[in-house]
Design a protein around this motif. Sequence first.
Motif, PDB file in Angstrom:
ATOM      1  N   TYR A 171      28.526  52.590  40.863  1.00  0.00           N
ATOM      2  CA  TYR A 171      27.925  52.037  42.076  1.00  0.00           C
ATOM      3  C   TYR A 171      27.851  53.077  43.182  1.00  0.00           C
ATOM      4  O   TYR A 171      27.725  52.745  44.349  1.00  0.00           O
ATOM      5  CB  TYR A 171      28.716  50.807  42.536  1.00  0.00           C
ATOM      6  CG  TYR A 171      28.474  49.613  41.646  1.00  0.00           C
ATOM      7  CD1 TYR A 171      27.418  48.746  41.894  1.00  0.00           C
ATOM      8  CD2 TYR A 171      29.268  49.376  40.521  1.00  0.00           C
ATOM      9  CE1 TYR A 171      27.166  47.665  41.058  1.00  0.00           C
ATOM     10  CE2 TYR A 171      29.027  48.301  39.679  1.00  0.00           C
ATOM     11  CZ  TYR A 171      27.975  47.449  39.963  1.00  0.00           C
ATOM     12  OH  TYR A 171      27.732  46.377  39.138  1.00  0.00           O
ATOM     13  N   ARG A 172      27.930  54.366  42.778  1.00  0.00           N
ATOM     14  CA  ARG A 172      27.836  55.442  43.765  1.00  0.00           C
ATOM     15  C   ARG A 172      26.451  55.429  44.409  1.00  0.00           C
ATOM     16  O   ARG A 172      25.436  55.373  43.725  1.00  0.00           O
ATOM     17  CB  ARG A 172      28.090  56.793  43.094  1.00  0.00           C
ATOM     18  CG  ARG A 172      28.158  57.953  44.073  1.00  0.00           C
ATOM     19  CD  ARG A 172      28.521  59.232  43.373  1.00  0.00           C
ATOM     20  NE  ARG A 172      29.901  59.225  42.917  1.00  0.00           N
ATOM     21  CZ  ARG A 172      30.941  59.543  43.671  1.00  0.00           C
ATOM     22  NH1 ARG A 172      30.748  59.850  44.939  1.00  0.00           N
ATOM     23  NH2 ARG A 172      32.155  59.530  43.171  1.00  0.00           N
ATOM     24  N   GLY A 173      26.435  55.488  45.730  1.00  0.00           N
ATOM     25  CA  GLY A 173      25.169  55.459  46.458  1.00  0.00           C
ATOM     26  C   GLY A 173      24.639  54.058  46.693  1.00  0.00           C
ATOM     27  O   GLY A 173      23.560  53.888  47.261  1.00  0.00           O
ATOM     28  N   LEU A 174      25.413  53.026  46.281  1.00  0.00           N
ATOM     29  CA  LEU A 174      24.919  51.651  46.439  1.00  0.00           C
ATOM     30  C   LEU A 174      24.737  51.296  47.909  1.00  0.00           C
ATOM     31  O   LEU A 174      23.751  50.650  48.276  1.00  0.00           O
ATOM     32  CB  LEU A 174      25.885  50.663  45.779  1.00  0.00           C
ATOM     33  CG  LEU A 174      25.507  49.176  45.922  1.00  0.00           C
ATOM     34  CD1 LEU A 174      24.152  48.898  45.295  1.00  0.00           C
ATOM     35  CD2 LEU A 174      26.574  48.282  45.292  1.00  0.00           C
ATOM     36  N   GLY A 175      25.701  51.713  48.753  1.00  0.00           N
ATOM     37  CA  GLY A 175      25.582  51.414  50.175  1.00  0.00           C
ATOM     38  C   GLY A 175      24.322  52.013  50.763  1.00  0.00           C
ATOM     39  O   GLY A 175      23.558  51.338  51.469  1.00  0.00           O
ATOM     40  N   THR A 176      24.088  53.284  50.450  1.00  0.00           N
ATOM     41  CA  THR A 176      22.870  53.942  50.920  1.00  0.00           C
ATOM     42  C   THR A 176      21.646  53.263  50.323  1.00  0.00           C
ATOM     43  O   THR A 176      20.625  53.083  50.995  1.00  0.00           O
ATOM     44  CB  THR A 176      22.875  55.428  50.510  1.00  0.00           C
ATOM     45  OG1 THR A 176      24.071  56.029  50.988  1.00  0.00           O
ATOM     46  CG2 THR A 176      21.670  56.155  51.084  1.00  0.00           C
ATOM     47  N   ASN A 177      21.748  52.891  49.067  1.00  0.00           N
ATOM     48  CA  ASN A 177      20.630  52.224  48.411  1.00  0.00           C
ATOM     49  C   ASN A 177      20.315  50.895  49.088  1.00  0.00           C
ATOM     50  O   ASN A 177      19.151  50.536  49.274  1.00  0.00           O
ATOM     51  CB  ASN A 177      20.956  51.996  46.934  1.00  0.00           C
ATOM     52  CG  ASN A 177      19.705  51.741  46.108  1.00  0.00           C
ATOM     53  OD1 ASN A 177      18.659  52.315  46.360  1.00  0.00           O
ATOM     54  ND2 ASN A 177      19.821  50.877  45.122  1.00  0.00           N
ATOM     55  N   MET A 178      21.373  50.150  49.458  1.00  0.00           N
ATOM     56  CA  MET A 178      21.163  48.889  50.163  1.00  0.00           C
ATOM     57  C   MET A 178      20.476  49.133  51.504  1.00  0.00           C
ATOM     58  O   MET A 178      19.537  48.428  51.876  1.00  0.00           O
ATOM     59  CB  MET A 178      22.510  48.188  50.400  1.00  0.00           C
ATOM     60  CG  MET A 178      23.098  47.534  49.173  1.00  0.00           C
ATOM     61  SD  MET A 178      22.233  46.014  48.732  1.00  0.00           S
ATOM     62  CE  MET A 178      23.411  45.301  47.568  1.00  0.00           C
ATOM     63  N   VAL A 179      20.971  50.147  52.235  1.00  0.00           N
ATOM     64  CA  VAL A 179      20.381  50.462  53.533  1.00  0.00           C
ATOM     65  C   VAL A 179      18.919  50.848  53.373  1.00  0.00           C
ATOM     66  O   VAL A 179      18.073  50.514  54.199  1.00  0.00           O
ATOM     67  CB  VAL A 179      21.165  51.600  54.228  1.00  0.00           C
ATOM     68  CG1 VAL A 179      20.458  52.061  55.487  1.00  0.00           C
ATOM     69  CG2 VAL A 179      22.569  51.135  54.579  1.00  0.00           C
TER      70      VAL A 179
END
Length: 323
Positions: A279-287
Amino acid sequence: MVQQQPSFFPTPASDHAAAGIGAGVVTTLCMNPLDLLKVKYQVTTTKPVGGVGKQIWFSLKEIYHVAGVRGLYRGLIPNIAGNAASWGLYFWFYNILKHHASGDDVNQQLSAGAYLLCSAEASAATAVLTNPLWLVRVRIFASPPSAPPPYRGLYDGLSAIYRTEGLPGLFKGTTLALVGVSNGAVQFVAYEKMKQWGFDRKRKRFEKAGIPWTPEVDKLSNLAYSFMSISSKIVALSVTYPYQVVRSRVQNNASQGLFPNIPTTIKRTWTNEGIRGFYRGLGTNMVRVLPGTCITFVVYENLAWLLRTTAARRAARRQEDTA
């Protein structure tokens, strides 16, 4: 009697393809810096520091400091090509399949299973056809901002990969792209069902008020489209995100020694980083994805409506001229 949908271009599917292309271009122009960060986070194996907002801010600031605005828009042309081609082809295939399943009746409501099948088939065809575009994008995005891009542009990237890796090289990661079919399928089932519910409510409200239903009112509000697109994307993304990490790592030629193929990538990611690695980059992906999804669907729905209403007015004028 089967009701046919008026179309601006030769077929309704062509209208939806044009709307999808327009949505893909607009979304990419708005979101390219976050697309860039998402891929960089996916291919890195170092532990992130700080919260998502802090990571995004400092990463964007670093890229801007090193390479300026051009650095934030590195890989823009491959990204536009990938998004425009993907959304255009997807909506083209999807609407052809939907119309076939409904017997070309625009008012025919399909089951969730039918929407799932149409979306999965459209996503699979689109994924295979556009994989070379995404491959070039990943490699350009993953390169350090202080170094020249590995390719001068989209054509140079496609040509270089073909020369050095052959035709199979252009389709590296296609298997994982096909796994990603589930993302679009889940999202569109949820989106279509919410949209059906929204239109049913609006039609009942118009019938109760005695207001005629015309092509001009045959749309929902931008707020409704935004809510539906965000909700459906959250559901799909939470289930299917890990394949994107694995795909980016396999496609990134700078990490081929560490991640040479899919099984090794999955094993090493799990061993070294655990479930969080997937789930690496998930936060950025959500944003990036949630506002990007809003832009895509709002632009798409409005362009599709504009083409549809223009076609309806054109057909009405023709009828008046022949009367």
